[in-house]
Design a protein around this motif. Structure first.
Motif, mmCIF file in Angstrom:
data_model
loop_
_atom_site.group_PDB
_atom_site.id
_atom_site.type_symbol
_atom_site.label_atom_id
_atom_site.label_comp_id
_atom_site.label_asym_id
_atom_site.label_seq_id
_atom_site.Cartn_x
_atom_site.Cartn_y
_atom_site.Cartn_z
ATOM 1 N N VAL A 101 0.822 -1.211 0.000
ATOM 2 C CA VAL A 101 0.000 0.000 0.000
ATOM 3 C C VAL A 101 0.858 1.264 0.000
ATOM 4 C CG1 VAL A 101 -1.796 1.284 1.232
ATOM 5 C CG2 VAL A 101 -1.846 -1.219 1.200
ATOM 6 N N LEU A 102 1.839 1.335 0.886
ATOM 7 C CA LEU A 102 2.664 2.533 1.000
ATOM 8 C C LEU A 102 3.897 2.495 0.109
ATOM 9 C CD1 LEU A 102 2.472 3.060 4.881
ATOM 10 C CD2 LEU A 102 1.007 4.018 3.087
ATOM 11 N N GLY A 103 4.222 1.328 -0.431
ATOM 12 C CA GLY A 103 5.368 1.210 -1.335
ATOM 13 C C GLY A 103 6.702 1.426 -0.653
ATOM 14 N N VAL A 104 6.829 0.936 0.578
ATOM 15 C CA VAL A 104 8.032 1.173 1.380
ATOM 16 C C VAL A 104 8.683 -0.158 1.757
ATOM 17 C CG1 VAL A 104 8.889 2.060 3.591
ATOM 18 C CG2 VAL A 104 7.127 3.306 2.352
ATOM 19 N N THR A 105 9.997 -0.231 1.613
ATOM 20 C CA THR A 105 10.757 -1.365 2.173
ATOM 21 C C THR A 105 11.868 -0.878 3.095
ATOM 22 O OG1 THR A 105 12.144 -1.416 0.183
ATOM 23 C CG2 THR A 105 10.296 -2.964 0.283
ATOM 24 N N GLU A 106 12.366 0.325 2.851
ATOM 25 C CA GLU A 106 13.377 0.945 3.709
ATOM 26 C C GLU A 106 12.670 1.875 4.684
ATOM 27 O OE1 GLU A 106 15.881 2.165 5.884
ATOM 28 O OE2 GLU A 106 16.977 1.128 4.290
ATOM 29 N N VAL A 107 12.686 1.504 5.975
ATOM 30 C CA VAL A 107 11.912 2.268 6.963
ATOM 31 C C VAL A 107 12.785 3.058 7.925
ATOM 32 C CG1 VAL A 107 9.981 0.644 6.833
ATOM 33 C CG2 VAL A 107 11.776 0.270 8.547
ATOM 34 N N GLY A 108 14.088 3.086 7.660
ATOM 35 C CA GLY A 108 14.966 3.885 8.504
ATOM 36 C C GLY A 108 15.307 3.239 9.829
ATOM 37 N N ALA A 109 15.256 1.910 9.885
ATOM 38 C CA ALA A 109 15.532 1.199 11.143
ATOM 39 C C ALA A 109 16.998 0.799 11.254
ATOM 40 C CB ALA A 109 14.659 -0.045 11.232
ATOM 41 N N ARG A 110 17.448 0.626 12.477
ATOM 42 C CA ARG A 110 18.790 0.106 12.744
ATOM 43 C C ARG A 110 18.698 -0.904 13.873
ATOM 44 N NH1 ARG A 110 23.549 0.389 15.543
ATOM 45 N NH2 ARG A 110 25.428 0.278 14.247
ATOM 46 N N PHE A 111 19.247 -2.108 13.646
ATOM 47 C CA PHE A 111 19.170 -3.176 14.644
ATOM 48 C C PHE A 111 20.379 -4.080 14.422
ATOM 49 C CE2 PHE A 111 17.327 -7.109 16.525
ATOM 50 C CZ PHE A 111 16.842 -6.584 17.722
ATOM 51 N N LYS A 211 16.164 -15.010 21.287
ATOM 52 C CA LYS A 211 15.059 -14.424 22.031
ATOM 53 C C LYS A 211 13.930 -14.088 21.055
ATOM 54 C CE LYS A 211 18.248 -12.190 25.266
ATOM 55 N NZ LYS A 211 18.736 -10.880 25.779
ATOM 56 N N PRO A 212 12.679 -14.320 21.439
ATOM 57 C CA PRO A 212 11.560 -13.982 20.540
ATOM 58 C C PRO A 212 11.326 -12.484 20.486
ATOM 59 C CG PRO A 212 10.731 -14.754 22.656
ATOM 60 C CD PRO A 212 12.218 -14.921 22.702
ATOM 61 N N ILE A 213 10.996 -11.981 19.285
ATOM 62 C CA ILE A 213 10.706 -10.560 19.127
ATOM 63 C C ILE A 213 9.756 -10.372 17.943
ATOM 64 C CG2 ILE A 213 12.714 -10.168 17.621
ATOM 65 C CD1 ILE A 213 12.976 -7.378 18.912
ATOM 66 N N HIS A 214 8.785 -9.508 18.103
ATOM 67 C CA HIS A 214 7.902 -9.194 16.977
ATOM 68 C C HIS A 214 8.684 -8.313 15.997
ATOM 69 C CE1 HIS A 214 4.554 -7.805 14.580
ATOM 70 N NE2 HIS A 214 3.757 -8.679 15.201
ATOM 71 N N TYR A 215 8.579 -8.611 14.716
ATOM 72 C CA TYR A 215 9.408 -7.892 13.753
ATOM 73 C C TYR A 215 9.057 -6.408 13.666
ATOM 74 C CZ TYR A 215 6.088 -7.591 9.794
ATOM 75 O OH TYR A 215 5.038 -7.288 8.961
ATOM 76 N N ALA A 216 7.865 -6.016 14.116
ATOM 77 C CA ALA A 216 7.534 -4.591 14.162
ATOM 78 C C ALA A 216 8.454 -3.841 15.121
ATOM 79 C CB ALA A 216 6.067 -4.412 14.603
ATOM 80 N N GLU A 217 8.867 -4.511 16.185
ATOM 81 C CA GLU A 217 9.772 -3.874 17.147
ATOM 82 C C GLU A 217 11.138 -3.642 16.522
ATOM 83 O OE1 GLU A 217 9.608 -5.574 21.207
ATOM 84 O OE2 GLU A 217 7.984 -6.830 20.424
ATOM 85 N N ILE A 218 11.565 -4.523 15.627
ATOM 86 C CA ILE A 218 12.833 -4.330 14.934
ATOM 87 C C ILE A 218 12.711 -3.153 13.963
ATOM 88 C CG2 ILE A 218 14.449 -5.361 13.297
ATOM 89 C CD1 ILE A 218 13.832 -8.072 14.517
ATOM 90 N N LEU A 219 11.615 -3.122 13.201
ATOM 91 C CA LEU A 219 11.434 -2.058 12.224
ATOM 92 C C LEU A 219 11.270 -0.684 12.874
ATOM 93 C CD1 LEU A 219 8.975 -3.807 9.716
ATOM 94 C CD2 LEU A 219 11.482 -3.673 9.617
ATOM 95 N N ALA A 220 10.809 -0.667 14.099
ATOM 96 C CA ALA A 220 10.621 0.609 14.812
ATOM 97 C C ALA A 220 11.889 1.066 15.518
ATOM 98 C CB ALA A 220 9.488 0.491 15.826
ATOM 99 N N SER A 221 12.901 0.217 15.561
ATOM 100 C CA SER A 221 14.115 0.539 16.311
ATOM 101 C C SER A 221 14.969 1.562 15.588
ATOM 102 C CB SER A 221 14.934 -0.731 16.533
ATOM 103 O OG SER A 221 15.365 -1.275 15.312
#
Length: 221
Positions: A101-111, A211-221
């Motif tokens: 929908v938004l056409g985004v793959t690079e979200v500016g995250a660092r992990f 460790k388990p982690i929801h991938y949204a938390e990675i993308l928001a980091s």
């Protein structure tokens, strides 16, 4: 675009970080996210247990609560799959909203960690997310993504399946955790906290396992 967050009852009660991460990520990308306070369960648990009338009531309530949204995003593939099958809502799993929908793959995250990814059954087989979550993770700065052996195999959770068929569920969980440990990853990511809770219980009994982690938390980091 008017985007609304459907947090899901499980995330709201036990894993709120997934919802917070979803909003943080979308706001960083320049979008406002609406959170209807009246939202409750989507009805999936009731439908899966045979309570069709109760499920339909919750589906109708959800349709009413989210009726004005242009897009509804949820950090739960299983709930998205249920709503898509039983309502006419424009509901998307997070990777669908970002990529399709938004056409985004690079979200500016660092992990800066070694991560492996488990594609949950609903996301893999019902939503057919394909490599969308992987494309997003590969674009995260510093993240090393390693392949999970037999990634397409169920973790054994399946909602009440894990309770009614605990022996089979436990065997499936052991296989999933062994494969996860084999990767040498620090984290195991997925799109459903229900599966992550199940896998996380098994990984917690293995020293040095991811460790388990929801991938949204990675993308928001």
């Amino acid at each position: 675009m008017r985007i609304a967050l459907f947090i899901t009852c499980l995330n709201d009660a036990m894993f709120p970080k997934a919802g917070i991460a979803t909003v943080t990520l979308l706001e960083r990308l320049g979008h406002q996210v609406h959170f209807p306070q009246e939202q409750t369960c989507c009805g999936q648990m009731h439908a899966n247990s045979g309570y069709a009338v109760a499920a339909r009531q919750l589906e109708q309530l959800t349709s009413s609560v989210f009726g004005g949204a242009d897009a509804i995003v949820s950090p739960s593939g299983s709930c998205v799959a249920h709503l898509r099958a039983h309502t006419a809502l424009p509901v998307y799993e997070l990777s669908e909203l970002l990529v399709d929908v938004l056409g985004v793959t690079e979200v500016g995250a660092r992990f800066a960690h070694r991560v492996t990814y488990h594609p949950t059954c609903h996301g893999l087989r019902l939503l057919r997310l394909g490599d969308k979550p992987l494309r997003l993770l590969r674009a995260v700065e510093g993240l090393e993504l390693v392949e999970l052996p037999d990634a397409d195999q169920c973790c054994g959770f399946g909602g009440t399946f894990a309770l009614k068929n605990s022996g089979v569920s436990g065997a499936m969980l052991d296989d999933k955790c062994a494969n996860a440990a084999e990767t040498g990853a620090e984290y195991l990511a997925a799109a459903d906290n229900s599966c992550l809770a199940h896998i996380g219980g098994g990984l917690a009994r293995r020293p040095g396992a991811p460790k388990p982690i929801h991938y949204a938390e990675i993308l928001a980091s």
